[in-house]
Design a protein around this motif. Structure first.
Motif, PDB file in Angstrom:
ATOM      1  N   VAL A 254     -58.593  36.586  28.390  1.00  0.00           N
ATOM      2  CA  VAL A 254     -56.851  37.546  28.263  1.00  0.00           C
ATOM      3  C   VAL A 254     -56.206  36.771  28.144  1.00  0.00           C
ATOM      4  CG1 VAL A 254     -55.149  38.315  30.114  1.00  0.00           C
ATOM      5  CG2 VAL A 254     -57.637  38.782  31.100  1.00  0.00           C
ATOM      6  N   ASN A 255     -54.878  36.438  27.102  1.00  0.00           N
ATOM      7  CA  ASN A 255     -54.625  36.268  26.463  1.00  0.00           C
ATOM      8  C   ASN A 255     -52.901  36.457  27.364  1.00  0.00           C
ATOM      9  OD1 ASN A 255     -55.394  36.000  23.641  1.00  0.00           O
ATOM     10  ND2 ASN A 255     -55.274  38.169  23.264  1.00  0.00           N
ATOM     11  N   GLU A 256     -52.932  34.696  27.493  1.00  0.00           N
ATOM     12  CA  GLU A 256     -51.254  34.020  28.230  1.00  0.00           C
ATOM     13  C   GLU A 256     -50.008  35.361  27.330  1.00  0.00           C
ATOM     14  OE1 GLU A 256     -50.825  30.769  29.011  1.00  0.00           O
ATOM     15  OE2 GLU A 256     -52.533  29.164  29.690  1.00  0.00           O
ATOM     16  N   ILE A 257     -49.506  35.182  28.637  1.00  0.00           N
ATOM     17  CA  ILE A 257     -48.165  36.359  27.979  1.00  0.00           C
ATOM     18  C   ILE A 257     -46.951  35.431  27.796  1.00  0.00           C
ATOM     19  CG2 ILE A 257     -46.553  37.957  28.766  1.00  0.00           C
ATOM     20  CD1 ILE A 257     -48.592  39.232  30.162  1.00  0.00           C
ATOM     21  N   GLU A 258     -46.832  35.521  26.827  1.00  0.00           N
ATOM     22  CA  GLU A 258     -45.919  34.737  25.867  1.00  0.00           C
ATOM     23  C   GLU A 258     -44.350  35.531  25.580  1.00  0.00           C
ATOM     24  OE1 GLU A 258     -47.224  31.906  23.269  1.00  0.00           O
ATOM     25  OE2 GLU A 258     -48.183  30.941  25.055  1.00  0.00           O
ATOM     26  N   ASP A 259     -43.185  34.469  25.601  1.00  0.00           N
ATOM     27  CA  ASP A 259     -42.214  34.932  24.904  1.00  0.00           C
ATOM     28  C   ASP A 259     -42.002  34.362  23.947  1.00  0.00           C
ATOM     29  OD1 ASP A 259     -39.388  37.183  25.084  1.00  0.00           O
ATOM     30  OD2 ASP A 259     -38.247  36.035  26.208  1.00  0.00           O
ATOM     31  N   VAL A 260     -42.105  35.528  23.121  1.00  0.00           N
ATOM     32  CA  VAL A 260     -42.077  35.081  21.832  1.00  0.00           C
ATOM     33  C   VAL A 260     -41.331  35.311  19.791  1.00  0.00           C
ATOM     34  CG1 VAL A 260     -44.819  34.295  20.808  1.00  0.00           C
ATOM     35  CG2 VAL A 260     -43.790  36.895  20.911  1.00  0.00           C
ATOM     36  N   PHE A 261     -40.604  36.519  20.898  1.00  0.00           N
ATOM     37  CA  PHE A 261     -39.162  37.046  20.312  1.00  0.00           C
ATOM     38  C   PHE A 261     -37.617  35.895  20.614  1.00  0.00           C
ATOM     39  CE2 PHE A 261     -41.540  40.145  18.999  1.00  0.00           C
ATOM     40  CZ  PHE A 261     -42.312  41.043  19.719  1.00  0.00           C
ATOM     41  N   PRO A 262     -36.920  35.829  20.017  1.00  0.00           N
ATOM     42  CA  PRO A 262     -35.361  35.067  19.710  1.00  0.00           C
ATOM     43  C   PRO A 262     -34.770  35.670  20.779  1.00  0.00           C
ATOM     44  CG  PRO A 262     -36.140  36.772  17.945  1.00  0.00           C
ATOM     45  CD  PRO A 262     -37.264  36.104  18.229  1.00  0.00           C
ATOM     46  N   VAL A 263     -34.662  37.520  20.436  1.00  0.00           N
ATOM     47  CA  VAL A 263     -33.390  37.789  21.745  1.00  0.00           C
ATOM     48  C   VAL A 263     -34.970  38.857  22.573  1.00  0.00           C
ATOM     49  CG1 VAL A 263     -31.900  38.127  19.479  1.00  0.00           C
ATOM     50  CG2 VAL A 263     -33.813  40.315  19.755  1.00  0.00           C
ATOM     51  N   SER A 264     -34.380  39.542  23.431  1.00  0.00           N
ATOM     52  CA  SER A 264     -34.844  39.896  24.432  1.00  0.00           C
ATOM     53  C   SER A 264     -35.168  41.048  24.308  1.00  0.00           C
ATOM     54  CB  SER A 264     -33.225  39.954  25.756  1.00  0.00           C
ATOM     55  OG  SER A 264     -32.269  40.899  25.542  1.00  0.00           O
ATOM     56  N   SER A 265     -35.892  41.938  25.168  1.00  0.00           N
ATOM     57  CA  SER A 265     -36.622  43.054  24.960  1.00  0.00           C
ATOM     58  C   SER A 265     -35.834  44.173  24.798  1.00  0.00           C
ATOM     59  CB  SER A 265     -37.093  43.514  25.669  1.00  0.00           C
ATOM     60  OG  SER A 265     -37.253  43.268  26.599  1.00  0.00           O
ATOM     61  N   SER A 266     -34.341  44.154  25.766  1.00  0.00           N
ATOM     62  CA  SER A 266     -33.106  45.279  26.057  1.00  0.00           C
ATOM     63  C   SER A 266     -32.935  44.906  24.099  1.00  0.00           C
ATOM     64  CB  SER A 266     -32.792  45.119  26.578  1.00  0.00           C
ATOM     65  OG  SER A 266     -31.637  43.663  26.760  1.00  0.00           O
ATOM     66  N   GLU A 267     -32.298  44.017  23.584  1.00  0.00           N
ATOM     67  CA  GLU A 267     -31.401  44.265  22.594  1.00  0.00           C
ATOM     68  C   GLU A 267     -32.889  44.550  20.894  1.00  0.00           C
ATOM     69  OE1 GLU A 267     -29.388  40.261  23.088  1.00  0.00           O
ATOM     70  OE2 GLU A 267     -30.726  40.026  21.820  1.00  0.00           O
ATOM     71  N   ARG A 268     -34.085  44.538  21.411  1.00  0.00           N
ATOM     72  CA  ARG A 268     -34.841  45.472  20.052  1.00  0.00           C
ATOM     73  C   ARG A 268     -35.041  46.444  20.490  1.00  0.00           C
ATOM     74  NH1 ARG A 268     -39.507  43.128  21.682  1.00  0.00           N
ATOM     75  NH2 ARG A 268     -39.032  41.862  22.931  1.00  0.00           N
ATOM     76  N   LEU A 269     -34.929  47.610  21.506  1.00  0.00           N
ATOM     77  CA  LEU A 269     -35.453  48.780  21.585  1.00  0.00           C
ATOM     78  C   LEU A 269     -34.259  49.729  21.266  1.00  0.00           C
ATOM     79  CD1 LEU A 269     -36.388  48.656  25.197  1.00  0.00           C
ATOM     80  CD2 LEU A 269     -38.046  48.350  22.918  1.00  0.00           C
ATOM     81  N   SER A 270     -34.529  50.487  20.418  1.00  0.00           N
ATOM     82  CA  SER A 270     -33.864  51.704  20.024  1.00  0.00           C
ATOM     83  C   SER A 270     -33.225  52.118  21.184  1.00  0.00           C
ATOM     84  CB  SER A 270     -34.222  52.595  18.568  1.00  0.00           C
ATOM     85  OG  SER A 270     -35.201  52.813  19.498  1.00  0.00           O
ATOM     86  N   GLN A 271     -32.843  53.997  20.769  1.00  0.00           N
ATOM     87  CA  GLN A 271     -32.916  54.363  22.268  1.00  0.00           C
ATOM     88  C   GLN A 271     -33.687  55.563  22.750  1.00  0.00           C
ATOM     89  OE1 GLN A 271     -29.474  57.751  21.015  1.00  0.00           O
ATOM     90  NE2 GLN A 271     -30.213  58.257  23.399  1.00  0.00           N
ATOM     91  N   LYS A 272     -34.713  55.634  21.725  1.00  0.00           N
ATOM     92  CA  LYS A 272     -35.961  56.204  21.917  1.00  0.00           C
ATOM     93  C   LYS A 272     -37.243  55.160  22.435  1.00  0.00           C
ATOM     94  CE  LYS A 272     -38.585  60.213  21.702  1.00  0.00           C
ATOM     95  NZ  LYS A 272     -38.344  61.151  22.410  1.00  0.00           N
ATOM     96  N   GLU A 273     -37.150  53.759  22.181  1.00  0.00           N
ATOM     97  CA  GLU A 273     -38.452  53.203  22.490  1.00  0.00           C
ATOM     98  C   GLU A 273     -37.238  52.434  24.186  1.00  0.00           C
ATOM     99  OE1 GLU A 273     -39.171  50.583  18.273  1.00  0.00           O
ATOM    100  OE2 GLU A 273     -37.184  49.962  19.428  1.00  0.00           O
TER     101      GLU A 273
END
Length: 431
Positions: free
Chosen positions: A21-40
């Motif tokens: 099981v891979n360790e979970i890392e936050d590899v994105f420079p911005v938060s998930s909410s900033e990356r999501l479109s309205q449908k996402e």
């Protein structure tokens, strides 16, 4: 004196159907909410709207020849998802990995780090082929807080997420599904028509229909894939029988029948369809297998005791080389011994691993194992033979290894060697 015999790391890595099981890392420079479109965001909000989790009815292979598999998963807002499966030897052994939601031609839910329950259906084998032809990416189609509909990206199969009630979690949900699965029958009588269960253990039925004509007759057959629900079974698509149509059945324990919940006649009028299960001729109740046994193997003879585990569907068996293990009960004429963690030896962790002694390969996938097949319905005259359970692709489980790992999580990276190699000869109940 137990000795550890090292097996080449190359063979271990080539073979395994389960990875770490891979360790979970936050590899994105911005938060998930900033990356999501309205449908996402709509898809994510719905996934997070059920804090108890979701029951997932999933079908590998575009042909659906392996039937369905039921998972339960809870999604968290940190990008982690925790999963258990109907194929788990112990439903409480969950696996946590990472998921993401992104957009290509549609909004796609991806299990994007390894989860042994999900990815077991999409892993390639040693020859680079995907035996089960499964998915780990699912296109979001529609849904609400009660049910979500996805479409598997590769196979196109419909995948249904149903929200769990407040009084249920993912472990209790899968335990309830496994209770449904333990009502296994070799065939079902539906108004005189016999529908057979898949002999390999996949969730698929076969309907043989007799066609008669002038001076000749012949049979056609129809494969009917299904998945287990919390209270019965769901066919992948409606089944047509003599002008009747049905897709969902609810288990009636009192009459030992599956009863339709949505059947209609050819005019669309509701009606009741019952599927009466026919048990294996060598069916023995759970209590009938309790007791002591003599287990003859290539490694010697062991005296084993089958004791109740407390759940009514598994036994605690003691012991082989000092390790107790779990055997599952089914009402279908056999018991099950699947890959499982059994304890520690010094600084090491020991698993029972199914082994193909002819090819030399082993696996720690908890869905792979041996069926212990009884050839008598007399509790005082029980003798088992051993058969591969049919879910290991191109390999055949005909033996077991007590295998050593440097972590309780079995993986190619933690594999250390073999503690004992056991080819079963016979298992006979002592009178």
């Amino acid at each position: 004196m137990k000795k550890i015999f090292l097996i080449s790391a190359a063979a271990v890595m080539a073979l395994s159907t389960v990875s770490c099981v891979n360790e979970i890392e936050d590899v994105f420079p911005v938060s998930s909410s900033e990356r999501l479109s309205q449908k996402e965001r709509e898809c994510l909000d719905l996934l997070l709207s059920s804090p108890q989790g979701w029951l997932i009815q999933y079908y590998p292979a575009s042909t659906r020849e392996f039937g369905g598999c039921t998972f339960a998963a809870v999604f968290n807002d940190d990008g982690s998802v925790t999963v258990t499966s109907e194929q788990a030897a112990d439903a409480s052994v969950t696996v946590t990995s990472h998921y993401s939601i992104n957009t290509s031609s549609s909004v796609v839910l991806t299990f994007d780090t390894y989860n042994s329950y999900i990815h077991a259906w999409s892993d390639p084998d040693i020859y680079g082929q995907n035996y089960f032809d499964g998915d780990f990416e699912f296109a979001f189609e529609s849904g609400d807080r009660h049910q979500l509909i996805f479409r598997a990206v590769k196979t196109g199969n419909r995948t249904v997420f149903t929200a769990l009630d407040d009084n249920m979690d993912i472990v209790s949900a899968i335990e309830q599904v496994q209770d449904m699965k333990n009502q296994y029958f070799i065939s079902y009588d539906v108004y005189g028509e016999i529908i057979e269960a898949n002999s390999s253990g996949y969730n698929c039925l076969t309907y043989h229909q007799l066609h008669t004509g002038e001076g000749s007759s012949y049979y056609s057959y129809q494969e009917i894939p299904f998945a287990y629900s919390l209270d019965g079974i769901t066919l992948y698509e409606p089944f047509e029988l003599n002008g009747m149509s049905v897709q969902n059945f609810v288990w009636n324990a009192e009459t030992e029948t599956y009863v339709s919940s949505d059947a209609v006649d050819r005019y669309g009028n509701p009606l009741t369809i019952e599927a009466k299960g026919q048990r294996h001729p060598y069916f023995i109740p759970y209590e009938g297998y309790l007791g002591t046994y003599t287990f003859s193997t290539s490694a010697g003879t062991y005296e084993l005791e089958f004791a109740p585990s407390g759940d009514g569907s598994t036994y605690t068996v003691s012991e082989i080389e000092g390790f107790s293990f779990t055997v599952g009960w089914t009402p279908s004429g056999y018991l099950t011994l699947n890959a499982q963690y059994v304890g520690t030896y010094g600084q090491y962790y020991i698993w029972i691993c199914p082994w193909d002694s002819n090819s030399g390969y082993l696996t720690w996938s908890t869905s792979v194992g041996l069926n212990l097949v009884n050839e008598s319905n007399d509790p005082d005259n029980i003798s088992f033979t051993f058969e591969d359970n049919g879910v290991w692709g191109t390999y055949t489980a005909n033996a077991i290894l007590l295998y050593v790992f440097t972590s309780q999580t079995a993986s190619s990276g933690t594999a250390a060697g073999s503690l004992a190699q056991i080819v079963p000869h016979s298992l006979v109940k002592n009178n």
